[in-house]
Design a protein around this motif. Structure first.
Motif, mmCIF file in Angstrom:
data_model
loop_
_atom_site.group_PDB
_atom_site.id
_atom_site.type_symbol
_atom_site.label_atom_id
_atom_site.label_comp_id
_atom_site.label_asym_id
_atom_site.label_seq_id
_atom_site.Cartn_x
_atom_site.Cartn_y
_atom_site.Cartn_z
ATOM 1 N N GLU A 86 0.841 -1.211 0.000
ATOM 2 C CA GLU A 86 0.000 0.000 0.000
ATOM 3 C C GLU A 86 0.870 1.252 0.000
ATOM 4 O O GLU A 86 0.573 2.221 -0.700
ATOM 5 N N ARG A 87 1.945 1.226 0.771
ATOM 6 C CA ARG A 87 2.864 2.369 0.804
ATOM 7 C C ARG A 87 3.527 2.565 -0.568
ATOM 8 O O ARG A 87 3.640 3.693 -1.052
ATOM 9 N N ASN A 90 1.018 4.145 -2.867
ATOM 10 C CA ASN A 90 0.797 5.558 -2.538
ATOM 11 C C ASN A 90 1.917 6.432 -3.086
ATOM 12 O O ASN A 90 1.668 7.535 -3.577
ATOM 13 N N ARG A 93 1.429 6.792 -6.751
ATOM 14 C CA ARG A 93 0.331 7.700 -7.082
ATOM 15 C C ARG A 93 0.807 9.147 -7.113
ATOM 16 O O ARG A 93 0.355 9.937 -7.918
#
Length: 194
Positions: A86-87, A90, A93
């Motif tokens: 997830e990191r 992110n 992104r």
């Protein structure tokens, strides 16, 4: 490293940082031109565009690497890997070119990965190994396998402002990584035979 080579490397990194922050995807030629060096000089320092991009985002890569032992100390291996992924997403992104650079790791020959990819792949490998040791991931899974599973997510990140497809794809990736646990959940939802 000689002082002129060090100076060239710094100028290349500064130029790449500036151009990556502006709209569009800069070419290596435009980065070399902005840095005031020839393309040969750029390639001597950074053999691929991806290696250059990852070096520009070195602090983010270092953060991902240093997070691994902290996550493994604090969380079960499956949750540690999930939090790390997830990191990673992110960062992809919010950093132009980062997602493409990470995505390209799986298509580069091992000899071209070098210092750009080594720490990132080692960090991911540690998380995968911890999951394999815990029996939460299929034996033989590699960091490259995990990165290949992320390919559709990088595509969504690049072309959509809507986060719901990204979330759905991330859930699909985690089901692929940890199929046994999701099978158990699915079986528990099946109607019981009378």
């Amino acid at each position: 490293m000689r002082s002129d080579a060090r100076s060239n490397r710094l100028r290349i990194l500064e130029a790449a940082t500036e151009l990556l922050a502006s709209p569009g995807a800069p070419t290596l030629q435009s980065i070399a031109r902005r840095a005031g060096v020839g393309q040969g000089t750029l390639y001597r320092h950074f053999p691929t565009r991806e290696a250059l991009v990852l070096q520009v985002y070195g602090e983010e890569v270092e953060g991902l690497v240093s997070a691994v032992p902290v996550l493994l100390d604090a969380l079960p291996p499956e949750r540690a890997l999930r939090a790390w992924l997830e990191r990673l997403l992110n960062i992809g992104r919010g950093m132009p070119g980062f997602a493409d650079a990470v995505d390209a790791a799986t298509s580069l020959a091992p000899g071209l990965r070098g210092e750009a990819y080594g720490p990132l792949l080692d960090a991911l490998s540690a998380l995968v190994s911890a999951n394999e040791a815990a029996g939460t991931i299929a034996p033989g899974t590699t960091a490259d396998d995990v990165l290949l599973l992320l390919k559709p997510l990088w595509q969504v990140l690049a072309h959509s402002e809507d986060r719901s497809p990204e979330h759905q794809l991330f859930e699909t990736v985690t089901r692929t990584l940890w199929p046994g646990q999701h099978d158990a959940v699915s079986r528990s939802r099946l109607p019981r035979r009378g």
